[in-house]
Design an enzyme around this catalytic site. Structure first.
Site, mmCIF file in Angstrom:
data_model
loop_
_atom_site.group_PDB
_atom_site.id
_atom_site.type_symbol
_atom_site.label_atom_id
_atom_site.label_comp_id
_atom_site.label_asym_id
_atom_site.label_seq_id
_atom_site.Cartn_x
_atom_site.Cartn_y
_atom_site.Cartn_z
ATOM 1 N N SER A 1 36.366 49.532 19.456
ATOM 2 C CA SER A 1 36.509 50.720 20.517
ATOM 3 C C SER A 1 37.138 52.258 19.786
ATOM 4 C CB SER A 1 37.797 50.210 21.536
ATOM 5 O OG SER A 1 37.866 51.099 22.478
ATOM 6 N N ASP B 1 30.229 48.058 29.998
ATOM 7 C CA ASP B 1 31.175 49.005 29.319
ATOM 8 C C ASP B 1 30.530 50.244 29.076
ATOM 9 O OD1 ASP B 1 32.666 50.024 27.321
ATOM 10 O OD2 ASP B 1 32.063 48.787 25.628
ATOM 11 N N HIS C 1 33.966 45.553 27.804
ATOM 12 C CA HIS C 1 34.693 46.418 26.848
ATOM 13 C C HIS C 1 35.808 45.634 26.427
ATOM 14 C CE1 HIS C 1 35.659 49.776 24.471
ATOM 15 N NE2 HIS C 1 36.974 49.477 24.629
#
Length: 409
Positions: free
Chosen positions: A192, A349, A379
């Site tokens: 991320s 995501d 995610h």
């Protein structure tokens, strides 16, 4: 480019169905006390916002205090993995030393950068401690997990400076010797926002002629890579998907740059990169998803390009157009000499297309790329591998990621 499409079973799951299926299964596993604990976890953001509203603290400080307080894990070593907390050139790190192999006196190594929107989480919370422990043990490697400073204590580009400083320190010959690390087998990785920092780190090191030890691989897990277009197909498809809705991701960007929340709604509809914003004109082609994404991804989605927008946004937040914050918009010359790359993306995501577009741009620049796409992924799933959040897709993404490192590092 090698592309792997992974799913939970042989049949195709519809959008978001697999995500909720995992949560339904989790509910069956959990007793009432654990369900209550899960409810407390979900409500932490509400509590943090209340604290901020009352003027007691910044909401991100309050939220991260709750996350770290409930999830922090001490540097506990096992018979297989030695875990120590130290600092590299003033930056806190947690080092995981895997078991040695008699036939290999020098170990490979991964510098890992945790996610959390540049504002949350820690190398010392259970999720990342368990991930790095597993990596150290299964790869017989030294994993350096960086505890970089967070928003709102610091803002862009301080987080990049922290990871660069810590990694440069680690790459010194005497430090590598101390940890018995092979200087030719070092990779960088992150998930991320940590994937964003890892990509920025890779690009910066690629241009640093003074570095003797070059990185062998980079592995990016559902990375954040651009802030110019919040209407890619995955942003449109997953705008309200749990864990990371579009509105939350845009707010993370604004927080990262210490920007004005009044800009958030305008950015969501791409007013900050409209046709009349000259600063963005040259960069749009580098993330033209109509050409960078396959038809199976673009489907019937249409680009959102405003004719007139709000030029004030990029004037006040020029960092939005900085390749250090948005590695996807880097010049082709910067990408050409990047190391072998692994990119993991998830169907559910908003960041899915950032990763796919970066894989395409890297491939066009001559970089060897493996794109590992999970049709049932969401995610953040890779850190959810232990009870009570032991999602099957979390275990499968982690195994696939570690397998690639094992074969390529």
């Amino acid at each position: 480019m090698q592309i792997f499409r992974s799913s939970a079973s042989g049949h195709k799951l519809t959008q978001q169905r697999c995500f909720w299926k995992e949560f339904d299964a989790l509910g069956v596993q959990m007793g009432r006390d654990d369900q209550a604990a899960c409810s407390v976890h979900i409500s932490t953001k509400l509590v943090s916002n209340l604290i901020h509203y009352l003027g007691l603290s910044h909401h991100l400080l309050a939220l991260n205090f709750i996350i770290v307080s409930f999830g922090k894990k001490s540097a506990w070593s096992s018979t297989q993995v030695k875990v120590t907390d130290t600092d590299f050139d003033g930056v806190e790190v947690r080092v995981f030393e895997g078991p040695p192999k008699p036939e290999e006196p020098l170990k490979r190594s991964v510098v890992y950068i945790h996610g959390g929107g540049w504002a949350l989480a820690s190398a010392k919370i259970r999720y990342y401690d368990e991930l790095c422990t597993a990596m150290a043990e299964e790869l017989n490697a030294v994993i350096v997990s960086i505890e970089y400073r967070l928003v709102p204590t610091v803002y862009f580009p301080a987080q990049i400076h922290d990871v660069v400083r810590a990694t440069k320190y680690f790459l010194q010959p005497e430090v590598l010797h101390k940890y018995s690390v092979d200087p030719g087998r070092i990779g960088i990785s992150g998930d991320s926002a940590g994937g964003n920092l890892a990509a920025a780190l890779g690009q910066q090191f690629n241009q640093d002629d003074h570095l003797k030890n070059k990185l062998k691989v980079q592995a990016l897990i559902y990375p954040v890579l651009q802030a110019l277009d919040f209407n890619t197909p995955s942003y449109q498809q997953n705008m309200n998907t749990p864990i990371l809705p579009r509105y939350v991701m845009v707010k993370y960007w604004v927080d990262y740059f210490k920007g004005n929340y009044d800009f958030v709604q305008a950015m969501i509809v791409n007013n900050h990169t409209s046709l009349d914003v000259e600063e963005a004109a040259a960069l749009r082609a580098r993330l033209n998803w109509t050409s960078l994404l396959p038809a199976s991804i673009t489907k019937n989605y249409k680009p959102v390009v405003q004719t007139t927008g709000n030029a004030r946004i990029v004037q006040e937040i020029p960092q939005l157009l900085d390749a250090r914050s948005a590695p996807l918009i880097a010049e082709q010359e910067v990408l050409q000499h990047l190391p072998k790359t692994y990119i993991l993306t998830c169907e559910h995501d908003v960041l899915r297309d950032d990763g796919i577009m970066y894989a395409k741009r890297l491939e066009s620049a001559g970089v060897e790329v493996t794109l590992d796409h999970f049709e049932d992924g969401f995610h953040g799933c890779m850190i959810f591998t232990s009870w009570p959040t032991n999602f099957s897709v979390g275990i499968r993404t982690r195994n696939s990621y570690i397998k690639w490192l094992d074969q390529n590092l």
